[in-house]
Design a protein around this motif. Structure first.
Motif, PDB file in Angstrom:
ATOM      1  N   GLU B 195       0.832 -26.211  59.045  1.00  0.00           N
ATOM      2  CA  GLU B 195       1.588 -27.074  59.917  1.00  0.00           C
ATOM      3  C   GLU B 195       1.410 -27.126  61.409  1.00  0.00           C
ATOM      4  OE1 GLU B 195       5.952 -26.605  59.051  1.00  0.00           O
ATOM      5  OE2 GLU B 195       5.440 -26.481  56.994  1.00  0.00           O
ATOM      6  N   VAL B 196       1.192 -25.785  61.817  1.00  0.00           N
ATOM      7  CA  VAL B 196       1.019 -25.602  63.255  1.00  0.00           C
ATOM      8  C   VAL B 196      -0.396 -26.385  63.696  1.00  0.00           C
ATOM      9  CG1 VAL B 196       0.663 -23.754  65.167  1.00  0.00           C
ATOM     10  CG2 VAL B 196       2.513 -23.656  63.381  1.00  0.00           C
ATOM     11  N   LEU B 197      -1.257 -26.012  62.821  1.00  0.00           N
ATOM     12  CA  LEU B 197      -2.645 -26.540  63.260  1.00  0.00           C
ATOM     13  C   LEU B 197      -2.762 -28.165  63.253  1.00  0.00           C
ATOM     14  CD1 LEU B 197      -5.193 -24.273  61.333  1.00  0.00           C
ATOM     15  CD2 LEU B 197      -4.476 -24.145  63.870  1.00  0.00           C
ATOM     16  N   ASN B 198      -1.989 -28.920  62.283  1.00  0.00           N
ATOM     17  CA  ASN B 198      -1.897 -30.012  62.204  1.00  0.00           C
ATOM     18  C   ASN B 198      -1.018 -30.783  63.376  1.00  0.00           C
ATOM     19  OD1 ASN B 198      -3.418 -30.251  59.739  1.00  0.00           O
ATOM     20  ND2 ASN B 198      -1.487 -30.033  58.564  1.00  0.00           N
ATOM     21  N   LEU B 199      -0.090 -29.833  63.736  1.00  0.00           N
ATOM     22  CA  LEU B 199       0.933 -30.142  64.960  1.00  0.00           C
ATOM     23  C   LEU B 199      -0.054 -30.139  66.082  1.00  0.00           C
ATOM     24  CD1 LEU B 199       3.474 -30.538  66.423  1.00  0.00           C
ATOM     25  CD2 LEU B 199       3.830 -28.222  66.339  1.00  0.00           C
ATOM     26  N   MET B 200      -0.843 -29.149  66.361  1.00  0.00           N
ATOM     27  CA  MET B 200      -1.700 -29.021  67.482  1.00  0.00           C
ATOM     28  C   MET B 200      -2.690 -30.264  67.577  1.00  0.00           C
ATOM     29  SD  MET B 200      -2.223 -24.971  67.586  1.00  0.00           S
ATOM     30  CE  MET B 200      -3.351 -25.031  69.107  1.00  0.00           C
TER      31      MET B 200
END
Lengths: 297, 332
Positions: B195-200
């Motif tokens: 999730e965090v990587l996609n958000l970034m």
């Protein structure tokens, strides 16, 4: 207020904080000594604040006919060698004692906080210099130092306050310095610095709230120490000048007239004992609840 | 496109003992080189990955760019301006443009501040009082997929993923040009990492951000970076476009690192380079090529001569006397 006393560095405290203020109050009320301390402290503070209402006479009013009298309805704690009402003097003496404690502890706490944070957060040379000064001051025996200063400057309430402030700053500053050092390289400090926060912003917004808790507990345990120093110096005639009442000078009068009446010694000694016990119990209870790791060394 | 960040021959040294102690012990050089002669350039809008083991100097390099640690030599040019010799005051405007994310999501948030205060803190630091702080905080939370109900929460009341999102929101607060993300996925479980990587990635698309991502997690870096650099003992041993480096590593160390990533497919045959021994201490930096103590292909020359970077393909540099020649078995 006590809800903010807890310390983030200790996990039990963090866990406790989640209980909220009510939970902490409940734990406090289960500690009988702590409750006793709280009651004593409240009574002493109230007595000092309302001294002019509670005292039956003025602290310097003389009743020449009844000198060194035993307790009567007119003079509940008797009178001293000049015929002054001892109860009134004890109440007004409490004012002096607590005023000295309040002034000294708040000033030395404030200065100790700032100096300690600077020593911990600032450059290495500043840390070394401040530590050298703190240790030098701490290595003086307090009473000897006080005697020397009083001899030089002359006895007065301000002199006592100055002595107490100077000698208690290092204790607070050292605690703050250690806490600051352990926080200094935490990521949240780095994060704020990376956003461009300067030293004063980091110290006041991000470090101070995290070191102040244990400091306030320590301060409440230091109240009796300060009260005793004031009484001790006044007992030696180096503190508060007559006719201003002080528990120490009442004790000294009692000491001089112990063959005539025991009441002066009792009247001067009991409030000292109660103050010491009250603040110590309160401070220890607060410490046990909010910061089990902190032990006064 | 112009280079946003250019780093030239950067050296960061840390003192290991005091002046006096060094004098008494007769140590002539009481320093360790955490970063030694690193050069790279980043274009606006790209993601540059920095990979290496613990102690390879990747975090130090990231912090040096932001001025959190002082570099001793070299040059760091950000947006055409030299940052290396700037004092704290002069760095302040630079720090608006270079935001950082730190390893521990929760510990990088000031524990006594609420989420709202944490997000408005950057504006206060830079004296931007005329903005609608509540509105800004709301906007930032919205960007990272959180809402206003988080305003009153303290960091210890957040989960790791939520705290990371707040960290991202804070990094975005001053509309920076470059974000240095130090282990953005550390301490998060795999679904939250994703999730965090996609958000970034989404924020990069929407806001045109440039990332310098520091991690030891190879799958993460492969997923998000355009180019990567492999660090070993404070030096870049290999630099290049992510795909090429993973497909065709030239440095034995790179190859060993890639081979060490667990492979989900049990039937796939791989050529494995086994590394023995520990990473040498920075205080006792090996002579010659730093990697020779652990390199299975080390030869006499490696013990004496420090290899210089050589270009193997377009933009693919390696620092090795004997770059691996044969195409690897797991070329895909």
């Amino acid at each position: 207020m006590p809800a903010q006393l807890s310390d983030t560095l200790t996990t039990p405290a963090a866990a406790l904080r989640r209980e909220g203020f009510l939970g902490q109050a409940q734990r406090f009320s289960r500690d009988p000594l702590g409750m006793l301390g709280l009651i004593l402290v409240t009574l002493i503070i109230l007595a000092a604040i309302f001294a002019d209402i509670l005292a039956p006479y003025g602290p310097a009013a003389i009743d020449v006919k009844a000198r060194l009298a035993a307790p009567t309805f007119e003079h509940p704690l008797g009178t001293d060698q000049l015929g002054r009402d001892v109860l009134s003097r004890v109440l007004y003496g409490g004012r002096i004692a607590l005023e000295v404690a309040l002034v000294c502890i708040s000033v030395s706490l404030g200065l100790g906080l700032v100096l300690g944070m600077l020593a911990g957060y600032g450059p290495r040379w500043l840390d070394n210099a401040l530590i050298l000064i703190f240790d030098a001051v701490r290595s003086f025996p307090v009473i000897m130092f006080a005697l020397a200063v009083v001899t030089l400057v002359g006895p007065s309430l301000e002199t006592i306050e100055l002595i107490i402030i100077v000698t208690s700053i290092p204790g607070y500053a050292r605690i703050v310095r250690t806490q600051t050092l352990s926080l200094k390289n935490n990521e949240f400090i780095l994060a704020e610095r990376s956003l461009g926060a300067g030293i004063w912003r980091v110290l006041s917004v991000h470090i101070m709230p995290n070191v102040i808790g244990p400091l306030l507990i320590l301060a409440s345990m230091d109240v009796p120490v300060v009260v005793t120093i004031e009484a001790g110096l006044s007992f030696l005639g180096l503190g508060v000048r007559p006719p201003t009442p002080s528990w120490g000078s009442i004790l000294n009068d009692g000491y001089a007239f112990i063959r005539n009446t025991p009441w002066l010694v009792i009247a001067g000694g009991v409030p000292l004992i109660l103050t010491t016990l009250g603040f110590t119990f309160l401070g220890e209870a607060l410490r046990d609840i909010f910061d089990p790791k902190l032990r006064k060394g | 496109m112009a280079e946003l960040l250019t780093v030239q021959d950067l050296v960061v040294r840390f003192r290991t003992m005091g002046l006096f102690k060094a004098l008494v012990r007769g140590v002539r050089d009481p320093f360790i080189d955490a970063v030694l002669g690193v050069s790279f350039a980043m274009k606006s809008g790209e993601t540059f990955g920095l990979v290496g083991e613990s102690g390879s100097g990747k975090t130090t390099l990231g912090r040096a760019i932001n001025g959190l640690v002082t570099a001793q030599a070299g040059s760091i040019r950000f947006d055409g301006q030299e940052v290396l010799d700037l004092g704290e005051k002069a760095l302040k405007p630079i720090r608006r443009d270079v935001a950082m994310m730190f390893q521990d999501p929760v510990a990088s948030l000031s524990p006594r501040l609420t989420v709202r205060s944490l997000l408005t803190e950057p504006f206060r630091i830079h004296g931007l009082h005329d903005r609608d702080l509540n509105g800004e905080a709301r906007r930032l939370l919205g960007l990272v997929g959180l809402n206003e109900s988080f305003f009153g929460r303290y960091p210890h009341e957040l989960s790791g993923g939520q705290a990371r999102r707040v960290g991202v929101a804070r990094a975005l607060s001053l509309s920076p040009k470059l974000i240095i993300a130090d282990e953005p996925t550390a301490g998060l479980d795999v679904s939250v990492q994703g999730e965090v990587l996609n958000l970034m990635a989404r924020l990069q698309r929407e806001l045109g951000l440039t990332y310098l991502v520091i991690t030891h997690n190879l799958p993460v870096i492969r997923h998000i970076s355009d180019r990567i650099a492999i660090m070993y003992l404070g030096r870049f041993v290999e630099t290049g476009p992510t795909g090429t480096v993973f497909r065709r590593p030239y440095h034995p160390y790179t190859k060993a690192l890639i081979a060490a990533v667990p492979e989900p497919d049990p039937d796939r045959r791989r050529e494995i380079i086994k590394l023995t021994g520990e990473v040498p201490s920075l205080a006792k930096r090996p002579k010659g090529c730093e990697f020779h103590t652990r390199c299975p292909f080390a030869q006499v020359k490696c013990r004496t001569e420090t290899p210089q970077p050589q270009q193997m393909a377009d933009g693919h540099w390696v620092r090795c006397h004997f770059p691996l020649a044969a195409p690897t078995a797991d070329a895909a």
